[in-house]
Design an enzyme around this catalytic site. Structure first.
Site, mmCIF file in Angstrom:
data_model
loop_
_atom_site.group_PDB
_atom_site.id
_atom_site.type_symbol
_atom_site.label_atom_id
_atom_site.label_comp_id
_atom_site.label_asym_id
_atom_site.label_seq_id
_atom_site.Cartn_x
_atom_site.Cartn_y
_atom_site.Cartn_z
ATOM 1 N N SER A 56 -1.717 0.139 1.487
ATOM 2 C CA SER A 56 -0.820 -0.013 0.123
ATOM 3 C C SER A 56 -0.938 1.069 -0.731
ATOM 4 C CB SER A 56 -1.725 -1.192 -0.838
ATOM 5 O OG SER A 56 -3.064 -0.730 -0.689
ATOM 6 N N ASP B 69 -5.145 0.072 -10.854
ATOM 7 C CA ASP B 69 -5.811 -1.446 -10.681
ATOM 8 C C ASP B 69 -7.087 -1.199 -9.956
ATOM 9 O OD1 ASP B 69 -5.172 -0.949 -7.981
ATOM 10 O OD2 ASP B 69 -3.598 -2.351 -8.024
ATOM 11 N N HIS C 66 -6.117 1.291 -6.670
ATOM 12 C CA HIS C 66 -5.228 2.185 -6.314
ATOM 13 C C HIS C 66 -5.140 3.157 -7.552
ATOM 14 C CE1 HIS C 66 -3.675 -1.356 -4.348
ATOM 15 N NE2 HIS C 66 -3.674 -0.478 -3.297
#
Length: 367
Positions: free
Chosen positions: A42, A332, A335
C-alpha cells in the site's frame, strides 16, 4: 558538461570497483530510465486493489484529497514515494496493472504492480481479502512482458528491460499482518525474529532472481521503515508516550541488515546488473528525529483516523482530515503524508550511501 559527466561516472565506477561490483556501462543521454516497474504494497499501490475483492482499498475520500485525480487507490492524501520518484526521473506515472487501460503503448514507460496488504510471503494479508502477493506481482510482470514482446524487437526489448528501473518496497505487511498479530497468524509462535527475517529474505531472493532472469537489471530494493513509530503501533500503548515501540524496530533491524547483505550478494553474483539497498529505516528515522527541520510539527499521530494517536482505525469514508496536512508526517495509521513521501523520494534519488547503498537512483541512471 560532457567532461563533468565523464568525471562523475569515473568516480562512481571507482567506488563500485572497490566493493567488487562491475558491469557494462551504458550512458543514457536522452532519458534517465526508459521505464519504471513498481512492485510493493500500500505504500506504492496506485489503484490495483480497486479491481480486487479486498478490504484494503483507498478509493474514497478523504484519500486523494490533495491528488489531482482525487481518490485513485493511493493510500495517501496525495502522491506516493514512487510518484515523486517518477517526477524526478521525468517519467509518467505508470498505470496500475489491473487497470483495463494498462495495455499496448500505455505500458511502454512502466507498470505499477503494487497491491495493498501484499507481502513477501504469499499468505500475508489474506485476512483482508484478495491482493497481489510478490510472487503474483512477478507473474503479472510476465503478462506485461508478453505485451511488450509484441511491440519491440528482441534486441529492443532486451535493452529496454536492462535500462529500466525496478522499484520494490515490501516487507511491512509481513510484520504488521503476520508477525505482530499472532491471533491471526501463528507465524510468531513458529519463528523467532531472526529466523523470520531469514525466511522473508529467502522468499524475497527467489522472486528478485526471477525478475532478473526475465531481463531486468537495475533494482532499487527499499528496506522496511521504523514500524514501531507509526500511529498503529503507538496506539497499542506498548511504549511510553513520545517513544516508539522498540521491540518492533529491533525486529525490523534484523530484516534490513539481511537485505543490505543480500544486495552485496546479488551484486557479486550478477555483474551484469546493479542492486541498490534503499535504507528506508534510516531515511524515515531522520525525518522523525529532525521533524521541525523538515517542516513537520506532528510526528506521533495520523492526519485522519480514529482512536489513540489516530491509529486504531484508519481513515473512514468521508471523514474530515486535518487541515495542516503538510505539517504531519503520517497521513493515517500506517502511511506517510505526501509531504513525507516527497522527502523520501529525494533521499532515494540523490541520497548519500547511508540512504542508498552502494548508489542512489540518479547514479544508477548513469550506468
Amino acid at each position: 558538461m560532457v567532461k563533468m559527466m565523464e568525471n562523475l561516472c569515473s568516480g562512481v565506477l571507482m567506488v563500485l570497483a572497490l566493493i567488487g561490483v562491475s558491469w557494462n556501462v551504458v550512458m543514457v543521454t536522452s532519458q534517465q530510465f526508459p521505464a519504471m516497474y513498481v512492485f510493493g504494497d500500500s505504500l506504492t499501490d496506485n489503484g490495483n486493489n480497486n479491481y480486487l475483492n479486498s478490504f484494503a482499498k483507498a478509493n474514497y475520500v478523504p484519500y486523494g484529497v490533495d491528488f489531482y485525480e482525487g481518490p485513485s487507490g493511493r493510500f495517501c492524501n496525495g502522491r506516493t514515494i514512487v510518484d515523486y520518484l517518477g517526477d524526478l526521473l521525468e517519467l509518467p506515472y505508470p498505470p496500475a496493472f489491473a487497470n483495463p487501460f494498462a495495455t499496448g503503448k500505455n505500458i511502454l514507460r512502466g507498470v505499477n504492480y503494487a497491491s495493498a496488504a501484499a507481502g513477501i510471503l504469499d499468505e500475508t494479508g489474506k485476512n483482508l481479502g484478495e491482493r497481489f502477493s510478490l510472487s503474483q506481482q512477478v507473474e503479472n510482470f510476465e503478462t506485461s512482458l508478453n505485451q511488450l514482446k509484441r511491440q519491440m524487437s528482441e534486441q529492443e526489448l532486451r535493452q529496454h528491460l536492462a535500462k529500466s528501473l525496478v522499484v520494490i518496497i515490501l516487507g511491512s505487511n509481513d510484520y504488521i499482518n503476520n508477525y505482530l498479530i499472532p491471533s491471526l497468524y501463528p507465524t510468531s509462535y513458529i519463528y523467532n525474529s531472526k529466523d523470520y527475517a531469514n525466511l522473508l529474505i529467502e522468499h524475497y531472493t527467489s522472486q528478485i532472481s526471477a525478475l532478473h532472469s526475465l531481463g531486468l537489471r537495475k533494482f532499487f530494493l527499499g528496506g522496511v521503515g521504523p514500524l514501531g513509530c507509526i500511529p498503529n503501533q503507538l496506539a497499542t500503548g506498548l511504549s511510553p508516550p513520545g517513544k516508539c515501540v522498540s521491540f518492533v524496530n529491533d525486529m525490523l533491524a534484523m530484516f534490513n541488515l539481511r537485505l543490505r547483505s543480500l544486495v552485496d550478494q546479488l551484486n557479486t553474483q550478477h555483474p551484469d546488473a546493479i542492486f541498490v539497498y534503499g535504507n528506508t529505516y534510516r531515511a524515515f528515522s531522520d525525518i522523525l528525529d529532525n521533524a521541525t527541520t523538515y517542516g513537520f510539527n506532528v510526528t506521533d499521530r495520523g492526519c485522519c483516523g480514529i482512536g489513540r494517536n489516530q491509529g486504531q482505525i484508519t481513515c473512514l469514508p468521508f471523514s474530515v482530515p486535518c487541515l495542516n496536512r503538510n505539517q504531519y508526517i503520517f497521513w493515517d495509521a500506517f502511511h506517510p503524508t505526501q509531504a513525507a513521501n516527497q522527502i523520501l523520494a529525494r533521499k532515494a534519488y540523490t541520497g548519500s550511501p547511508s540512504d542508498c547503498y552502494p548508489l542512489n537512483v540518479k547514479q544508477m541512471a548513469q550506468l
